[in-house]
Design a protein around this motif. Structure first.
Motif, PDB file in Angstrom:
ATOM      1  N   MET A 148       0.839  -1.209   0.000  1.00  0.00           N
ATOM      2  CA  MET A 148       0.000   0.000   0.000  1.00  0.00           C
ATOM      3  C   MET A 148       0.870   1.254   0.000  1.00  0.00           C
ATOM      4  N   ALA A 149       1.963   1.212   0.755  1.00  0.00           N
ATOM      5  CA  ALA A 149       2.869   2.367   0.796  1.00  0.00           C
ATOM      6  C   ALA A 149       3.407   2.649  -0.603  1.00  0.00           C
ATOM      7  N   ARG A 150       3.817   1.595  -1.276  1.00  0.00           N
ATOM      8  CA  ARG A 150       4.386   1.746  -2.623  1.00  0.00           C
ATOM      9  C   ARG A 150       3.360   2.350  -3.581  1.00  0.00           C
ATOM     10  N   ALA A 151       2.108   1.962  -3.379  1.00  0.00           N
ATOM     11  CA  ALA A 151       1.045   2.509  -4.234  1.00  0.00           C
ATOM     12  C   ALA A 151       0.760   3.968  -3.896  1.00  0.00           C
ATOM     13  N   ILE A 152       0.659   4.243  -2.626  1.00  0.00           N
ATOM     14  CA  ILE A 152       0.188   5.556  -2.189  1.00  0.00           C
ATOM     15  C   ILE A 152       1.176   6.673  -2.514  1.00  0.00           C
ATOM     16  N   VAL A 153       2.471   6.359  -2.467  1.00  0.00           N
ATOM     17  CA  VAL A 153       3.458   7.413  -2.714  1.00  0.00           C
ATOM     18  C   VAL A 153       3.346   7.993  -4.123  1.00  0.00           C
ATOM     19  N   THR A 154       2.710   7.242  -5.030  1.00  0.00           N
ATOM     20  CA  THR A 154       2.557   7.750  -6.398  1.00  0.00           C
ATOM     21  C   THR A 154       1.311   8.613  -6.550  1.00  0.00           C
ATOM     22  N   ASP A 155       0.536   8.745  -5.473  1.00  0.00           N
ATOM     23  CA  ASP A 155      -0.701   9.533  -5.483  1.00  0.00           C
ATOM     24  C   ASP A 155      -1.586   9.151  -6.684  1.00  0.00           C
ATOM     25  N   PRO A 156      -1.998   7.873  -6.740  1.00  0.00           N
ATOM     26  CA  PRO A 156      -2.677   7.385  -7.947  1.00  0.00           C
ATOM     27  C   PRO A 156      -4.055   8.024  -8.169  1.00  0.00           C
ATOM     28  N   ALA A 157      -4.412   8.143  -9.435  1.00  0.00           N
ATOM     29  CA  ALA A 157      -5.745   8.646  -9.783  1.00  0.00           C
ATOM     30  C   ALA A 157      -6.785   7.559  -9.512  1.00  0.00           C
ATOM     31  N   LEU A 158      -6.356   6.312  -9.607  1.00  0.00           N
ATOM     32  CA  LEU A 158      -7.253   5.172  -9.380  1.00  0.00           C
ATOM     33  C   LEU A 158      -6.444   4.056  -8.741  1.00  0.00           C
ATOM     34  N   LEU A 159      -6.881   3.657  -7.551  1.00  0.00           N
ATOM     35  CA  LEU A 159      -6.204   2.547  -6.850  1.00  0.00           C
ATOM     36  C   LEU A 159      -7.072   1.306  -6.952  1.00  0.00           C
ATOM     37  N   LEU A 160      -6.482   0.226  -7.466  1.00  0.00           N
ATOM     38  CA  LEU A 160      -7.174  -1.063  -7.561  1.00  0.00           C
ATOM     39  C   LEU A 160      -6.528  -1.977  -6.535  1.00  0.00           C
ATOM     40  N   ILE A 161      -7.323  -2.564  -5.675  1.00  0.00           N
ATOM     41  CA  ILE A 161      -6.706  -3.394  -4.629  1.00  0.00           C
ATOM     42  C   ILE A 161      -7.508  -4.685  -4.490  1.00  0.00           C
ATOM     43  N   ASP A 162      -6.773  -5.801  -4.599  1.00  0.00           N
ATOM     44  CA  ASP A 162      -7.409  -7.116  -4.684  1.00  0.00           C
ATOM     45  C   ASP A 162      -7.218  -7.888  -3.373  1.00  0.00           C
ATOM     46  N   GLU A 163      -8.286  -8.108  -2.666  1.00  0.00           N
ATOM     47  CA  GLU A 163      -8.295  -8.935  -1.451  1.00  0.00           C
ATOM     48  C   GLU A 163      -7.201  -8.563  -0.449  1.00  0.00           C
ATOM     49  N   PRO A 164      -7.179  -7.325   0.030  1.00  0.00           N
ATOM     50  CA  PRO A 164      -6.100  -6.928   0.945  1.00  0.00           C
ATOM     51  C   PRO A 164      -6.123  -7.680   2.268  1.00  0.00           C
ATOM     52  N   SER A 165      -7.272  -8.228   2.645  1.00  0.00           N
ATOM     53  CA  SER A 165      -7.361  -8.880   3.959  1.00  0.00           C
ATOM     54  C   SER A 165      -7.032 -10.362   3.913  1.00  0.00           C
ATOM     55  N   MET A 166      -6.754 -10.858   2.718  1.00  0.00           N
ATOM     56  CA  MET A 166      -6.501 -12.296   2.531  1.00  0.00           C
ATOM     57  C   MET A 166      -5.436 -12.826   3.489  1.00  0.00           C
ATOM     58  N   GLY A 167      -5.811 -13.791   4.322  1.00  0.00           N
ATOM     59  CA  GLY A 167      -4.868 -14.482   5.196  1.00  0.00           C
ATOM     60  C   GLY A 167      -4.383 -13.686   6.390  1.00  0.00           C
ATOM     61  N   LEU A 168      -5.005 -12.554   6.696  1.00  0.00           N
ATOM     62  CA  LEU A 168      -4.513 -11.710   7.789  1.00  0.00           C
ATOM     63  C   LEU A 168      -5.420 -11.790   9.013  1.00  0.00           C
ATOM     64  N   ALA A 169      -4.807 -11.566  10.179  1.00  0.00           N
ATOM     65  CA  ALA A 169      -5.570 -11.571  11.434  1.00  0.00           C
ATOM     66  C   ALA A 169      -6.520 -10.371  11.464  1.00  0.00           C
ATOM     67  N   PRO A 170      -7.665 -10.523  12.149  1.00  0.00           N
ATOM     68  CA  PRO A 170      -8.663  -9.449  12.164  1.00  0.00           C
ATOM     69  C   PRO A 170      -8.102  -8.087  12.575  1.00  0.00           C
ATOM     70  N   VAL A 171      -7.182  -8.069  13.549  1.00  0.00           N
ATOM     71  CA  VAL A 171      -6.662  -6.777  14.009  1.00  0.00           C
ATOM     72  C   VAL A 171      -5.827  -6.106  12.902  1.00  0.00           C
ATOM     73  N   VAL A 172      -5.156  -6.909  12.096  1.00  0.00           N
ATOM     74  CA  VAL A 172      -4.353  -6.375  10.987  1.00  0.00           C
ATOM     75  C   VAL A 172      -5.279  -5.887   9.868  1.00  0.00           C
ATOM     76  N   VAL A 173      -6.341  -6.658   9.640  1.00  0.00           N
ATOM     77  CA  VAL A 173      -7.330  -6.248   8.639  1.00  0.00           C
ATOM     78  C   VAL A 173      -7.915  -4.886   9.025  1.00  0.00           C
ATOM     79  N   ASP A 174      -8.197  -4.710  10.305  1.00  0.00           N
ATOM     80  CA  ASP A 174      -8.739  -3.424  10.774  1.00  0.00           C
ATOM     81  C   ASP A 174      -7.772  -2.286  10.456  1.00  0.00           C
ATOM     82  N   ALA A 175      -6.473  -2.534  10.664  1.00  0.00           N
ATOM     83  CA  ALA A 175      -5.477  -1.484  10.413  1.00  0.00           C
ATOM     84  C   ALA A 175      -5.436  -1.135   8.922  1.00  0.00           C
TER      85      ALA A 175
END
Ligand code: ATP
Length: 236
Positions: A148-175
């Motif tokens: 996400m950091a790598r994506a955000i630094v480019t200040d994208p006009a459109l961010l596409l993100i595929d299943e960011p919560s895949m395999g992560l603990a609920p507290v990490v998903v919340d973050a």
């Protein structure tokens, strides 16, 4: 009405002659977060691949910021501000956190390394302490943050993100969802593919449900609650 950040009109696409998207119509309004939901195999990832230029549609139109982009190479779309975080995050495990971040300067040569680090570490301070570690040694959540950091630094006009919560603990998903929520509050346009419908709806402006290669429902999250169980049979 403002030009949508993304518009798909009757888009068809597939693999090796087998059609997966059977006429997708989808609008992502500028500055909104649209959650693309649906069961496994519905065609959500395929839709993202069509948008970011990895897959050429066989029919229909893809408009980004009002411009017809069918057939535009993925690299050129990335330079034009279409940023894709794939399922599995797409970080390079054998490169350091710092090297992963600085890869964006190859596509965006107007970005200085110091600026990349400054923007990335301002949003994700934990990555600053880990900048010399190999990305592969990070936890799954940290790798998602790096992507996400790598994506955000480019200040994208459109961010596409595929299943960011895949395999992560609920507290990490919340973050991760906290970060996405802040990004949309700051005006970023996001198309988010997610299996956890309830989680996605907690931050989405609109929900699009894909079934068998078509968008079956497009509505505000509150309206989806009545039908989500019937369509998806999932809960977050
Ligand atoms: P999932 O959450 O399981 O990834 P999805 O909605 O993202 O589901 P897609 O990954 O877009 O679905 O897959 C849609 C269909 O296309 C599935 O039947 C899948 O098996 C097929 N498919 C996906 N990628 C390929 C590929 N590279 N070659 C052939 N078929 C593929």
């Amino acid at each position: 009405m403002r030009t949508p950040a993304l518009e798909l009109m009757d888009v068809r696409a597939g693999y090796g002659g087998i059609e997966v998207l059977h006429g997708v119509d989808l609008v992502v309004p500028d500055g909104s977060l649209v959650a693309l939901l649906g069961p496994n195999g519905a065609g959500k990832t395929t839709t993202l691949q069509v948008v970011d230029g990895r897959l050429l549609p066989s029919a229909g139109c893809v408009h980004i910021g009002g411009r017809h982009v069918n057939g535009t190479p993925a690299q050129r779309l990335a330079r034009a501000g279409v940023c894709s975080i794939p399922e599995g995050r797409g970080v390079f495990p054998n490169l350091s956190v710092d090297e992963n971040l600085l890869m964006v300067t190859q596509l965006h040569d107007d970005l200085a390394p110091s600026e990349v680090r400054e923007r990335a570490f301002a949003r994700f301070p934990n990555l600053a302490n880990r900048r010399r570690l190999l990305a592969g040694s990070l936890s799954g959540g940290e790798q998602q943050m790096l992507a996400m950091a790598r994506a955000i630094v480019t200040d994208p006009a459109l961010l596409l993100i595929d299943e960011p919560s895949m395999g992560l603990a609920p507290v990490v998903v919340d973050a991760i969802y906290d970060v996405l929520k802040h990004l949309t509050a700051e005006g970023m346009t996001v198309l988010l593919v997610e299996q956890f419908a309830n989680k996605a709806m907690s931050i989405a402006d609109y929900a699009a449900v894909m079934i068998n290669g078509r968008i079956s429902v497009f509505c505000e999250p509150a309206d989806l609650e009545n039908v989500v169980g019937a369509y998806l049979g999932v809960s977050a």
